[in-house]
Design an enzyme around this catalytic site. Structure first.
Site, short mmCIF file in Angstrom:
data_model
loop_
_atom_site.label_atom_id
_atom_site.label_comp_id
_atom_site.label_asym_id
_atom_site.label_seq_id
_atom_site.Cartn_x
_atom_site.Cartn_y
_atom_site.Cartn_z
N GLU A 123 0.42 1.42 10.04
CA GLU A 123 -1.05 1.26 9.93
C GLU A 123 -1.78 2.56 10.25
O GLU A 123 -2.83 2.57 10.88
CB GLU A 123 -1.55 0.11 10.81
CG GLU A 123 -1.08 -1.23 10.29
CD GLU A 123 -2.13 -2.31 10.35
OE1 GLU A 123 -3.32 -2.01 10.32
OE2 GLU A 123 -1.72 -3.47 10.43
N VAL A 134 0.83 -1.21 0.00
CA VAL A 134 0.00 0.00 0.00
C VAL A 134 0.86 1.25 0.00
O VAL A 134 0.80 2.07 -0.91
CB VAL A 134 -0.96 0.02 1.21
CG1 VAL A 134 -1.76 1.33 1.22
CG2 VAL A 134 -1.91 -1.18 1.16
N GLN A 173 10.65 6.39 46.77
CA GLN A 173 9.26 6.67 46.42
C GLN A 173 9.11 7.10 44.96
O GLN A 173 8.14 6.72 44.29
CB GLN A 173 8.70 7.76 47.34
CG GLN A 173 7.20 7.99 47.16
CD GLN A 173 6.67 9.07 48.07
OE1 GLN A 173 7.07 10.23 47.96
NE2 GLN A 173 5.78 8.69 48.99
N GLY A 215 22.47 4.48 33.20
CA GLY A 215 23.44 4.35 32.13
C GLY A 215 23.39 3.01 31.43
O GLY A 215 23.71 2.91 30.23
N GLY A 248 2.17 7.76 2.92
CA GLY A 248 1.97 6.67 3.86
C GLY A 248 0.54 6.56 4.32
O GLY A 248 -0.22 5.68 3.89
N ARG A 261 -5.69 -2.32 13.22
CA ARG A 261 -5.28 -1.37 14.25
C ARG A 261 -5.54 -1.91 15.66
O ARG A 261 -4.83 -1.57 16.60
CB ARG A 261 -5.97 -0.03 14.02
CG ARG A 261 -5.34 0.73 12.87
CD ARG A 261 -6.19 1.86 12.33
NE ARG A 261 -5.55 2.44 11.16
CZ ARG A 261 -6.19 3.06 10.19
NH1 ARG A 261 -7.51 3.20 10.25
NH2 ARG A 261 -5.53 3.55 9.16
N GLU A 312 3.77 4.18 -0.17
CA GLU A 312 4.68 4.57 -1.24
C GLU A 312 5.78 5.47 -0.68
O GLU A 312 5.67 5.97 0.45
CB GLU A 312 3.90 5.26 -2.36
CG GLU A 312 2.84 4.34 -2.96
CD GLU A 312 2.05 4.97 -4.10
OE1 GLU A 312 2.30 6.15 -4.41
OE2 GLU A 312 1.18 4.27 -4.67
N GLN A 369 14.95 5.25 31.73
CA GLN A 369 15.39 6.15 32.79
C GLN A 369 15.71 5.38 34.07
O GLN A 369 16.71 5.65 34.74
CB GLN A 369 14.32 7.21 33.06
CG GLN A 369 14.80 8.39 33.90
CD GLN A 369 15.81 9.25 33.15
OE1 GLN A 369 15.87 9.22 31.92
NE2 GLN A 369 16.61 10.01 33.88
#
Length: 382
Positions: A368, A128, A284, A345, A134, A248, A130, A341
């Protein structure tokens, strides 16, 4: 930790969910990192999925499949994508687009093209998008023109799963240019990939979904018989729009599986790791981040499964499918970002699963129909 619980899954879909979970644990998870690094097409996993009856089984029993319904495919998607997104997409693309042939195609088309896919003798794909277009289904420029008893196709297709590997593709092309009927200008065709003028090459080095292969297809005077049109000429847009409502919902499942993977990684990493003389999970702030991730995940999953029921019953399908895709894929993005996060590192090391999930989640928010387009659909079909 069990995130992909079966309590929201219809009872009829629980057996195939368990099959998918066991398959993912045995065949996907152990090789996911290797395939991500190599970027190779996972033929061995695909063949194992075929042997397990988990590939192309959305096709009806009449044509050799299991006739798995939307909710069963969603249940599989969650489990596969939790294990690895690239391999999962390869498994689910083997019959991508074939549902439209089953619903609208002629009997002889189904026997010649659909049955071999259901019986895992062939692969197919859906062409579909191109290079310059999209999400705008009415803006595609690839043309199919009638010449005697043949169609002549010219143009390009981009981001096409199995464009190289497939035996045939369902191709979307412009067959008219009526300015007063923008959506009636397109048709769907069966295009064997060994047809003269069909030339496909892999799009190299994607940042994510590396075990899934997409292609750039060039179509130069590709000639196919006139009876290779699917359904009625000029109805391609409408067939595709309905197909994407189902798709979807399943893409929402892609997001749910990825979100579950991100939460699992973040939870495991923060429990048992020491910082400032304490277990990281005791802070916390960390607890709040994990709480937000879990809450958004549960909200997305509830919406996605509700949407699956609505779409299965053809109840304002476009509205619910768009919501499911937006919420689940963006929840996956949020969970992956926060998981990175929490890893600090170490998150940037490609050997860590969280880094793969982080890169993979950027893709379902686009395919999609980009999520910006989905928001248009949500508002427009309110």
């Amino acid at each position: 930790m069990e995130l992909l619980t079966e309590d929201v899954v219809p009872e009829r879909a629980r057996d195939v969910k368990q099959e998918a979970r066991e398959f993912a644990a045995e065949h996907i998870e152990p090789v996911a990192a290797d395939y991500y690094e190599s970027g190779e097409y996972p033929w061995e996993v695909l063949e194992a999925g075929m042997d397990a009856g988990l590939v192309a089984q959305d096709i009806g029993e009449e044509y050799g499949g299991r006739g798995l319904d939307l909710e069963e495919i969603l249940a599989m998607a969650e489990e596969f994508y939790r294990a690895d997104a690239g391999i999962a997409l390869t498994l689910q693309l083997a019959s991508f687009g074939a549902e439209m042939l089953e619903e609208y195609g002629a009997d002889w088309q189904k026997e010649e093209y659909l049955r071999p896919v259901a019986e895992n003798e062939q692969l197919t794909g859906l062409a579909v998008s191109e290079p310059e277009t999209g999400s705008d289904l009415a803006g595609m420029e690839t043309t199919a023109e009638k010449d005697g008893d043949e169609w002549v196709i010219n143009g390009e297709k981009y981001w096409i799963g199995n464009g190289v590997e497939a035996d045939w593709v369902t191709l979307y092309a412009r067959t008219d240019d009526d300015e007063n009927d923008r959506y009636g200008n397109f048709s769907l065709f069966i295009v064997p990939t060994d047809t003269d003028g069909y030339d496909a090459e892999h799009i190299p080095e994607k940042m994510g979904f590396r075990a899934s292969k997409q292609a750039h297809i060039h179509l130069n005077d590709v000639r196919i018989p006139e009876d290779h049109v699917i359904g009625t000429e000029g109805t391609g847009f409408y067939m595709l729009a309905d197909f994407f409502n189902h798709g979807r919902v399943v893409v929402g499942g892609h997001g749910l599986g990825l979100a579950a993977a991100a939460i699992e990684e973040a939870y495991d990493f923060t429990h048992g790791r020491q910082a400032f003389g304490r277990d990281v999970s005791e802070f916390q702030k960390v607890q709040h981040i994990l709480a937000d991730m879990r809450t958004e995940f549960e909200a997305a999953r509830s919406l996605n499964w509700r949407a699956a029921e609505k779409v299965a019953n053809n109840d304002n399908s476009g509205f619910w499918a768009a919501q499911a895709k937006v919420k689940s894929t963006e929840t996956a993005t949020m969970c992956a970002e926060r998981g990175m996060q929490l890893h600090g590192g170490r998150s940037v090391l490609t050997e860590n699963r969280i880094s793969r999930v982080y890169r993979d989640v950027r893709i379902p928010v686009i395919y999609e129909g980009a999520n910006e387009i989905q928001r248009n659909l949500i508002y427009g079909q309110w």
